[in-house]
Scaffold this motif. Structure first.
Motif, PDB file in Angstrom:
ATOM      1  N   SER A   1       6.521  19.851  65.876  1.00 27.63           N
ATOM      2  CA  SER A   1       7.166  19.725  64.554  1.00 27.63           C
ATOM      3  C   SER A   1       8.434  18.494  64.915  1.00 27.63           C
ATOM      4  O   SER A   1       8.851  17.907  63.776  1.00 27.63           O
ATOM      5  CB  SER A   1       7.546  20.832  63.781  1.00 27.63           C
ATOM      6  N   ASN A   2       8.652  18.159  65.901  1.00 27.19           N
ATOM      7  CA  ASN A   2       9.919  17.227  66.316  1.00 27.19           C
ATOM      8  C   ASN A   2      11.342  17.938  65.698  1.00 27.19           C
ATOM      9  O   ASN A   2      11.939  17.297  65.195  1.00 27.19           O
ATOM     10  CB  ASN A   2       9.653  15.970  65.741  1.00 27.19           C
TER      11      ASN A   2
ATOM     12  N   ASN B   1       6.794  13.998  68.147  1.00 25.85           N
ATOM     13  CA  ASN B   1       5.336  13.801  67.680  1.00 25.85           C
ATOM     14  C   ASN B   1       4.756  12.233  67.324  1.00 25.85           C
ATOM     15  O   ASN B   1       4.040  12.047  66.886  1.00 25.85           O
ATOM     16  CB  ASN B   1       4.837  14.885  66.617  1.00 25.85           C
ATOM     17  N   VAL B   2       5.847  11.377  67.903  1.00 33.59           N
ATOM     18  CA  VAL B   2       5.366  10.027  67.394  1.00 33.59           C
ATOM     19  C   VAL B   2       4.382   9.562  68.156  1.00 33.59           C
ATOM     20  O   VAL B   2       3.415   8.919  67.392  1.00 33.59           O
ATOM     21  CB  VAL B   2       6.512   9.076  68.068  1.00 33.59           C
TER      22      VAL B   2
ATOM     23  N   ILE C   1      11.724  15.964  73.456  1.00 34.33           N
ATOM     24  CA  ILE C   1      10.668  15.672  74.479  1.00 34.33           C
ATOM     25  C   ILE C   1       9.762  14.543  74.304  1.00 34.33           C
ATOM     26  O   ILE C   1       9.000  14.882  73.329  1.00 34.33           O
ATOM     27  CB  ILE C   1      10.237  16.864  75.184  1.00 34.33           C
ATOM     28  N   HIS C   2       9.525  13.516  75.015  1.00 33.40           N
ATOM     29  CA  HIS C   2       8.406  12.630  74.635  1.00 33.40           C
ATOM     30  C   HIS C   2       7.442  12.744  76.168  1.00 33.40           C
ATOM     31  O   HIS C   2       8.047  13.362  77.027  1.00 33.40           O
ATOM     32  CB  HIS C   2       8.909  11.493  74.473  1.00 33.40           C
ATOM     33  N   GLU C   3       6.487  12.434  75.982  1.00 33.23           N
ATOM     34  CA  GLU C   3       5.387  12.755  76.910  1.00 33.23           C
ATOM     35  C   GLU C   3       5.607  11.980  78.258  1.00 33.23           C
ATOM     36  O   GLU C   3       4.994  12.467  79.521  1.00 33.23           O
ATOM     37  CB  GLU C   3       4.106  12.289  76.475  1.00 33.23           C
ATOM     38  N   GLU C   4       6.405  11.147  78.157  1.00 32.17           N
ATOM     39  CA  GLU C   4       6.595  10.285  79.504  1.00 32.17           C
ATOM     40  C   GLU C   4       7.830  10.964  80.404  1.00 32.17           C
ATOM     41  O   GLU C   4       8.023  10.556  81.563  1.00 32.17           O
ATOM     42  CB  GLU C   4       6.896   8.971  79.265  1.00 32.17           C
ATOM     43  N   ILE C   5       8.399  11.794  79.769  1.00 24.79           N
ATOM     44  CA  ILE C   5       9.779  12.364  80.844  1.00 24.79           C
ATOM     45  C   ILE C   5       9.172  13.124  82.015  1.00 24.79           C
ATOM     46  O   ILE C   5       7.976  13.700  81.873  1.00 24.79           O
ATOM     47  CB  ILE C   5      10.818  13.208  79.884  1.00 24.79           C
ATOM     48  N   PRO C   6       9.937  13.265  83.119  1.00 24.38           N
ATOM     49  CA  PRO C   6       9.431  14.043  84.231  1.00 24.38           C
ATOM     50  C   PRO C   6       8.893  15.509  83.826  1.00 24.38           C
ATOM     51  O   PRO C   6       9.757  16.278  82.747  1.00 24.38           O
ATOM     52  CB  PRO C   6      10.666  14.128  85.241  1.00 24.38           C
TER      53      PRO C   6
END
Length: 306
Positions: free
Chosen positions: A234-235, A274-275, A127-132
């Protein structure tokens, strides 16, 4: 710097308070002690035992004039949010809005908010921050609505913020009753020679992140990542069955876990990229799961011997 920490007697908040003291800041705790503990509060730290919705909270802002607000206090149980959505919304949404109002009125320089991966809902990818966002519980919804209020307060009143979306946080001082997470509950059960309960088939995965690392993320947000929403995880993903095996390596038990029906509102898989945290917050986890479990188990063993 004077910093108001709501939920500062809780297991994450108290570790943040320790860190703030070590770094030369002046933390002030606001906590109703529904989950926090007196023993978590360092000697000499000014503490106000109030609910978020108490009218007396404004007097704290007026008297103390904090420069930073770090808002960790919340109703954090998915199950309780489903049982009582009105109470969940009152504490998590209205409580946040009142703090935002006071922050504007009393010239707070930044508002740092503890959100949750529960805002994302079902997903099978990292999950990255830009997904819906698509929460499947009232708890996740209350966190997402609070995020939107924070962003709007920034737009209307220029209040800087950082929103931190936590993965599954664990570590020393976490309670195993009430709002306890799966790790603290399993450890207590294994130490007491009880049969642990796994809801569902145990193949559901979670991204576990150590409380000390989460406290450090909040500390770094004081001077980094203005007006950003950032995952704190922790990715990696670990199934509940794998977690139980890891714990069994530390705490051998004669009991095999008992499997019960899946709970409503529980997501199936969670892994937070966590990029962005590394890029904007200069943060990455210092503890991997096995090391964090070792430290957490030692804490619970020592507590049991007291």
């Amino acid at each position: 710097m004077k910093i108001l920490v709501t939920g500062g007697a809780g297991f994450i908040g108290s570790q943040l308070v320790d860190l703030l003291l070590a770094e030369g800041h002046t933390p002030i705790i606001l906590d109703n002690f529904s989950n926090g503990r007196e023993e978590n509060v360092p000697t000499g730290v000014k503490t106000y035992k109030k609910n978020l919705l108490s009218k007396k909270v404004e007097k704290i802002f007026k008297k103390e004039k904090p420069e930073i607000v770090i808002h960790l206090a919340a109703q954090v149980s998915v199950a309780k949010s489903l049982e009582n959505p009105a109470e969940d919304a009152a504490v998590n949404v209205l409580g946040t809005v009142k703090l935002l109002e006071y922050s504007i009125k009393y010239d707070v320089k930044k508002f740092i908010f503890s959100s949750s991966s529960a805002v994302y809902g079902y997903t099978n990818e990292a999950i990255h921050e830009e997904i819906p966002t698509n929460p499947i519980s009232f708890y996740g919804t209350s966190k997402l609505v609070s995020e939107n209020y924070i962003k709007l307060f920034h737009r209307l009143y220029e209040l800087p913020y950082t929103i931190l979306r936590y993965a599954n946080v664990y570590g020393p001082r976490q309670r195993s009753d009430g709002e306890g997470g799966v790790i603290s509950i399993f450890i207590e059960q294994l130490l007491s020679n009880e049969t642990p309960v796994i809801f569902g088939d145990g193949n559901q995965t979670r991204d576990f992140v150590y409380a000390g690392d989460v406290a450090r993320a909040n500390f770094l947000a004081i001077t980094n990542a203005d007006n950003q929403t950032i995952n704190i995880g922790s990715n990696t993903q670990t199934s509940i069955n794998q977690l139980y095996t890891l714990l069994s390596n530390h705490l051998p038990s004669s009991h095999q876990p008992r499997y019960e029906e899946k709970r409503e509102g529980d997501i199936l898989h969670s892994q937070l990229s966590n990029v962005k945290a590394l890029q904007h917050l200069k943060w990455e986890p210092h503890f991997d799961l096995d090391a964090g479990l070792g430290t957490t188990i030692e804490y619970f063993k020592n507590k049991k011997e007291e």
